[in-house]
Structures are given as C-alpha cells and as structure tokens.
Enzyme design. Structure first.
Site, PDB file in Angstrom:
ATOM      1  N   PHE A 140      38.598  40.116  33.440  1.00  0.00           N
ATOM      2  CA  PHE A 140      39.836  39.633  33.386  1.00  0.00           C
ATOM      3  C   PHE A 140      40.786  40.786  34.035  1.00  0.00           C
ATOM      4  O   PHE A 140      40.487  41.659  33.844  1.00  0.00           O
ATOM      5  CB  PHE A 140      40.275  39.235  31.835  1.00  0.00           C
ATOM      6  CG  PHE A 140      41.656  38.577  32.068  1.00  0.00           C
ATOM      7  CD1 PHE A 140      41.695  37.263  32.148  1.00  0.00           C
ATOM      8  CD2 PHE A 140      42.907  39.172  31.865  1.00  0.00           C
ATOM      9  CE1 PHE A 140      43.144  36.441  32.459  1.00  0.00           C
ATOM     10  CE2 PHE A 140      44.028  38.631  31.736  1.00  0.00           C
ATOM     11  CZ  PHE A 140      44.189  37.427  32.164  1.00  0.00           C
ATOM     12  N   THR A 141      41.607  40.274  34.622  1.00  0.00           N
ATOM     13  CA  THR A 141      42.662  40.871  35.345  1.00  0.00           C
ATOM     14  C   THR A 141      43.378  42.360  34.934  1.00  0.00           C
ATOM     15  O   THR A 141      43.074  43.264  35.308  1.00  0.00           O
ATOM     16  CB  THR A 141      43.849  40.085  36.119  1.00  0.00           C
ATOM     17  OG1 THR A 141      44.478  39.457  35.152  1.00  0.00           O
ATOM     18  CG2 THR A 141      43.399  39.144  37.205  1.00  0.00           C
ATOM     19  N   TYR A 145      61.687  48.105   9.182  1.00  0.00           N
ATOM     20  CA  TYR A 145      61.129  49.181  10.215  1.00  0.00           C
ATOM     21  C   TYR A 145      59.935  49.169   9.863  1.00  0.00           C
ATOM     22  O   TYR A 145      58.791  49.207  10.940  1.00  0.00           O
ATOM     23  CB  TYR A 145      61.798  50.216  10.360  1.00  0.00           C
ATOM     24  CG  TYR A 145      61.402  51.114  11.623  1.00  0.00           C
ATOM     25  CD1 TYR A 145      62.064  50.869  12.909  1.00  0.00           C
ATOM     26  CD2 TYR A 145      60.509  52.287  11.596  1.00  0.00           C
ATOM     27  CE1 TYR A 145      61.516  51.422  13.954  1.00  0.00           C
ATOM     28  CE2 TYR A 145      59.953  52.555  12.719  1.00  0.00           C
ATOM     29  CZ  TYR A 145      60.395  52.290  14.023  1.00  0.00           C
ATOM     30  OH  TYR A 145      60.090  52.992  14.991  1.00  0.00           O
ATOM     31  N   LYS A 205      47.091  32.887  23.375  1.00  0.00           N
ATOM     32  CA  LYS A 205      46.114  31.992  23.531  1.00  0.00           C
ATOM     33  C   LYS A 205      45.867  31.361  22.218  1.00  0.00           C
ATOM     34  O   LYS A 205      46.649  30.599  21.572  1.00  0.00           O
ATOM     35  CB  LYS A 205      44.841  32.470  24.104  1.00  0.00           C
ATOM     36  CG  LYS A 205      45.271  33.670  25.342  1.00  0.00           C
ATOM     37  CD  LYS A 205      46.481  33.431  26.273  1.00  0.00           C
ATOM     38  CE  LYS A 205      46.482  34.318  27.537  1.00  0.00           C
ATOM     39  NZ  LYS A 205      45.853  35.358  27.837  1.00  0.00           N
ATOM     40  N   ASP A 253      37.041  40.970  23.636  1.00  0.00           N
ATOM     41  CA  ASP A 253      38.124  40.498  24.299  1.00  0.00           C
ATOM     42  C   ASP A 253      38.203  39.057  23.548  1.00  0.00           C
ATOM     43  O   ASP A 253      37.653  38.068  23.950  1.00  0.00           O
ATOM     44  CB  ASP A 253      38.311  40.552  25.552  1.00  0.00           C
ATOM     45  CG  ASP A 253      39.514  39.784  26.056  1.00  0.00           C
ATOM     46  OD1 ASP A 253      40.371  39.218  25.307  1.00  0.00           O
ATOM     47  OD2 ASP A 253      40.041  39.708  27.344  1.00  0.00           O
ATOM     48  N   PHE A 270      49.082  37.144  44.631  1.00  0.00           N
ATOM     49  CA  PHE A 270      49.116  35.555  44.372  1.00  0.00           C
ATOM     50  C   PHE A 270      50.308  35.380  43.734  1.00  0.00           C
ATOM     51  O   PHE A 270      51.066  34.100  43.706  1.00  0.00           O
ATOM     52  CB  PHE A 270      47.889  35.044  43.362  1.00  0.00           C
ATOM     53  CG  PHE A 270      47.714  35.740  42.194  1.00  0.00           C
ATOM     54  CD1 PHE A 270      46.998  37.101  42.104  1.00  0.00           C
ATOM     55  CD2 PHE A 270      48.189  35.399  40.845  1.00  0.00           C
ATOM     56  CE1 PHE A 270      46.713  37.770  40.929  1.00  0.00           C
ATOM     57  CE2 PHE A 270      48.064  36.103  39.813  1.00  0.00           C
ATOM     58  CZ  PHE A 270      47.342  37.300  39.806  1.00  0.00           C
ATOM     59  N   ARG A 294      43.094  29.621  41.843  1.00  0.00           N
ATOM     60  CA  ARG A 294      42.176  30.889  41.292  1.00  0.00           C
ATOM     61  C   ARG A 294      41.068  30.583  42.569  1.00  0.00           C
ATOM     62  O   ARG A 294      40.180  29.962  42.521  1.00  0.00           O
ATOM     63  CB  ARG A 294      41.611  30.456  40.121  1.00  0.00           C
ATOM     64  CG  ARG A 294      42.585  30.686  38.847  1.00  0.00           C
ATOM     65  CD  ARG A 294      42.593  32.030  38.342  1.00  0.00           C
ATOM     66  NE  ARG A 294      43.540  32.918  38.978  1.00  0.00           N
ATOM     67  CZ  ARG A 294      44.389  34.028  38.275  1.00  0.00           C
ATOM     68  NH1 ARG A 294      43.980  34.081  36.968  1.00  0.00           N
ATOM     69  NH2 ARG A 294      45.291  34.272  38.705  1.00  0.00           N
TER      70      ARG A 294
HETATM   71  C1  LIG Z   1      45.707  36.660  28.716  1.00  0.00           C
HETATM   72  C2  LIG Z   1      44.512  37.279  28.650  1.00  0.00           C
HETATM   73  C3  LIG Z   1      44.516  38.832  28.509  1.00  0.00           C
HETATM   74  C4  LIG Z   1      45.925  39.756  28.415  1.00  0.00           C
HETATM   75  O1  LIG Z   1      46.631  39.219  27.398  1.00  0.00           O
HETATM   76  P1  LIG Z   1      48.522  39.154  27.661  1.00  0.00           P
HETATM   77  O2  LIG Z   1      48.784  38.940  26.116  1.00  0.00           O
HETATM   78  O3  LIG Z   1      48.941  38.293  28.647  1.00  0.00           O
HETATM   79  O4  LIG Z   1      48.712  40.850  27.918  1.00  0.00           O
HETATM   80  C5  LIG Z   1      43.474  39.448  28.137  1.00  0.00           C
HETATM   81  N1  LIG Z   1      42.142  38.858  28.425  1.00  0.00           N
HETATM   82  C6  LIG Z   1      42.300  37.479  28.480  1.00  0.00           C
HETATM   83  C7  LIG Z   1      40.672  36.947  28.457  1.00  0.00           C
HETATM   84  C8  LIG Z   1      43.157  36.790  28.543  1.00  0.00           C
HETATM   85  O5  LIG Z   1      43.250  35.482  28.781  1.00  0.00           O
END
Ligand SMILES: *Cc1c(COP(=O)(O)O)cnc(C)c1O
Length: 454
Positions: free
Chosen positions: A121-122, A69, A255, A212, A446, A379
């Site tokens: 980013f979303t 843990y 990623k 980010d 979408f 997109r």
């Molecule tokens: C995918 C992504 C995120 C969010 O990450 P998750 O692991 O999907 O929660 C944030 N910023 C960028 C640029 C991304 O491509």
C-alpha cells in the site's frame, strides 16, 4: 433476499449537474478526477476512506466526548473495543493509519532489513522505505491477473518468503506486514489457511507478523463466504482468530471502523508498546489520545462493535458485489472475483482500441464523470508513476478504474445508476479518444497531473 439492515434518518442532498457543466468541470480539472470539486460530483466513488456514514449511536457517542488531556473515558472505551474485537491488549491511538505505520516502521526496522508484504500500500511502503527498510512483494502471482478466478488473490506465496530468507538469512526480515483484503490488488482476501501457514513459517524463525488491519473485517466476511469450514462462524470470531496469528496491527479507522477520521496501533508486545507510547507523544499527542479528540475515539469504539455485525458486513460487501454482478452480466470487463470494497473496471480490455500511452484508465475515469457525474479513481500507469532509477514510466500489470463504495452511504438505486452509465459507455466506447499528460508532478503524480484530450 434481504435489504439494508438500517434505515435513514438524516440525508445530504446531491445534485446532478448538466452535461455542459460536467464537460466544463472535467476540462477545468485537467481530466483528473482528483481535481474535481465534490460539488460537481453526483455519486462519489473516489474512495472508501473516511467517507463512511456514522450511525445514530456513533453520533450520540460524539456528544459524550471527554476532552480531558489525559486519561479520557473514551480512550478506555476504545481500548476495551480493541481488546474485545481485535484481541490485542495494548492500544496507541493515532490520528490516522499512516501515523501508526510511521511509528511501527521507525521502531521495528533496522536500516537494510526487509519487510515482505502481500503486494503493497502506498503509505505503508513509503514509511517502510523511510525507515531504511526494503519492501518485498510476496503476494501470489494470481493477484496480478485480472481474469484469474482464484478466490484468495490476497494470499502470500510462502515460496517467495522462503527464497528471501534463504538468500539473506531470516534475521534480515524485520517483520511480515500482512494486509487483509489487499487494496491495490482489488480488495482481494487472504484465506485463514494462508495466514496460518505464514504464521507457522515465521514462528521458528522468530519473525513477527504485524497486520495492516485496515480492511480485515471485509476479509473476514469473504472468508466466511468462500473458505470451507467458516460458513457458520461469525465474522467477529473469524476476525479475532486471524488477528491472534499476529503480534499487533496498524489500523486506518477511516475504512472498516465506520468513522471519518482516526487510527491506532495495537499490540501484545510489551516492549514495542512501551517504545510506541514514548514516540506517539512526540509526533501525535499523549498516549491516551494520540491526535484524536475524545469524541472521535468514542465514535471509533462504537464503530468497532458495529462493523462485526454479520448483517451489516454482509450488506456492505453485498452492495459491492451487487454492482460488480451488474457490470459482469452486461459484459463490462472487471477484475474478478470482486473483492471487499470496490469494483475494479479493467480499462485495458474496456478501451482496447486505444494505445496504452493514451492512458486508458485515466480516460475512462474522465469519460465516466462526463457521462453521468460519477467520480472514480484511476489505478493504472498514472498512479504507478515512474521508476526512481531509470525515470521510465512504470508499466503495472493492472490498468483499472476503481469504483470504491463508501460504507452505508449510497442505495442500490445509486449502484444501478452507476452500472447503467458504465454499460452505456462500454457500448459506446469507441467515442473515447484518450488523453495526453500536459503537467506531471515529480512524485505521487496521480493526485495533481493534468491532461488534454488527444
Ligand atoms: C488507507 C490505508 C492506509 C493509510 O491509512 P490513512 O488513515 O489513510 O493514513 C494504510 N493501509 C491501507 C491498506 C489503507 O487502505
């Protein structure tokens, strides 16, 4: 010329369904590729998120998970990897990137403050707005132009930052959120010179930069290829130099980090770290696992060292460019220059014979699947949704279909197949008649919207 710097020791069979089956599948999915079953897909270019192939060393690491843990050995491995490769001292693991964004936004934004970004980013934007912050797009104008040949369309326009500070005072800016290899702009990189310029501008105002860092390695590689002075510098050195200009980062390990799940927050700011450790316990898990299994942290730690191997990253981005070149050479309209993770087909030029109301990019993504079993993502105006105030459809300047390449998953023969399908469709584009929306969800439409042929 060189080939992929790895060989394959495990395979997953994929199957091309018949044309009749594909017609049935896309109709059942309401002509929305998000609603297809993956079993009906031959080559899946929906996203590069969590679709990575792990190495034998990462899988071996999965067997060495310490599932205690608290204080698992794998946490310390991950902490060492983050310190050595990204350069940030403190680590808070999270289950994926958006959880790190949640914690950062809640702790670093006072309601009413601005958060300038290079495009958006979303999930990043959503968390900023939920924390009472206001998103301001400070990306250079060329990012919105699919035919501009600017090599660094991810750059920040300093004049836009200056205008924001002049109008509202620098203290109104919570932090600057910089996303290398901007996803929504086509995986477009920032130059090192630009990040240095932003840092020079921000420092005297006391405004921190928080990256980010999701695709920072792909950006570092594009700097090595495109920015004078970096040709003989390793991607690992470039990445660390860039990260040193910020106070910390949020990360989606799905990623760059070459795993299927995971994320983290990393920072040099002691106070922020202390507060984030308290908050992660509430939302994710103890600060030494933050929603991740020990084995998953081990896979991320190993992926971090693999991602900065120059041969690997050259091959990864090289494959994206290999596909882009084939399309461009055949006259298929794409967003140029090609970025780090995907080729964006310009649906406005591809389907110029359709009216925009016929959802050109959505129609093209559906037609591509029917033609060849290749799944891509819209997109464009479907993704952009409606304006919260007026309820009108937003009209984004880019109307694209994204062919996103998973890391280490497909061969260049797969890319040839994808290219051929796009080229055939382009030559036969007049047979694509467009779609109309018959079901529209209220938010993030979408994902679940449904369509019918016109
Ligand atoms: C995918 C992504 C995120 C969010 O990450 P998750 O692991 O999907 O929660 C944030 N910023 C960028 C640029 C991304 O491509």
């Amino acid at each position: 010329m060189t080939a992929e710097p790895y060989k394959i020791k495990m395979v997953e069979p994929i199957r091309l369904k018949s044309h009749a089956d594909r017609l049935r599948a896309i109709a059942q999915a309401g002509y929305n590729t998000f609603l297809l079953r993956s079993e009906d897909v031959y080559i899946d270019l929906l996203t590069d998120s969590g679709t990575n192939a792990m190495s034998d060393r990462q899988w071996a690491g999965m067997m060495l998970g310490d599932e205690s843990y608290a204080g698992a050995r794998n946490f310390y491995h991950l902490q060492r990897a983050v310190r050595e490769v990204y350069g940030f001292r403190h680590l808070v693991p999270t289950h994926q990137g958006r959880a790190a964004e949640h914690i950062t936004s809640q702790l670093r934004i006072k309601p009413g403050q601005f958060v300038p970004m290079n495009m958006y980013f979303t999930t990043t934007r959503e968390h900023v707005e939920r924390a009472g912050g206001r998103f301001v797009d400070c990306i250079v104008d060329s990012a919105h132009d699919p035919t501009s040949d600017d090599p660094f369309k991810g750059n920040v326009d300093i004049a836009k930052l200056q205008r924001l500070a002049d109008a509202n005072g620098p203290e109104s800016i919570a932090y600057i959120s910089l996303a290398p290899a901007v996803n929504m702009a086509g995986g477009q990189p920032m130059s090192m010179a630009n990040v240095e310029q932003v840092a020079r501008w921000a420092e005297p105002h006391g405004i921190p930069i928080i990256f980010d860092a999701t695709r920072a390695v792909e950006n570092a590689y594009l700097i090595q290829q495109r920015e004078p002075g970096y040709q003989n510098v390793t991607v690992r050195t470039i990445l660390k130099k860039m990260m040193a200009l910020g106070e910390g980062c949020t990360m989606s390990s799905k990623k760059d980090n070459l795993v299927n799940i995971g994320g983290f927050l990393a920072t040099d700011n002691e106070e922020f770290f202390a507060a984030a450790k308290e908050m992660v316990v509430v939302f994710e898990g103890l600060h030494t696992y933050g929603g991740m299994a020990g084995r998953d942290m081990e896979a991320v730690a190993r992926g971090i060292y693999e991602m900065v191997d120059d041969a690997y990253i050259a091959s990864r981005v090289g494959q994206v460019h290999y596909l882009g070149r084939q399309l461009a050479d055949a006259g298929v309209p794409i967003v140029t220059p090609v970025g780090g993770h995907a080729v964006f087909v310009d649906a406005d030029r591809f389907l110029a014979h359709l009216r925009p109301e016929a959802f050109r990019a959505q129609s093209l993504a559906a037609a591509l699947y029917t033609d060849s079993g290749v799944r891509a993502m819209e997109r464009g105006r479907v993704s952009a949704g409606r304006d919260h105030g007026s309820g009108e459809n937003r009209r984004p300047q880019l109307e694209t279909v994204r062919l996103t390449i998973p890391r280490r998953v497909y061969s260049n023969l797969h890319m040839d197949y994808v290219a051929q399908s796009c080229i055939d469709l382009y030559q036969d584009r007049k047979q694509i008649t467009g779609l109309r929306m018959v079901y529209e969800p209220a938010s993030l439409r979408f994902f679940q919207a449904r369509f019918e042929p016109r």
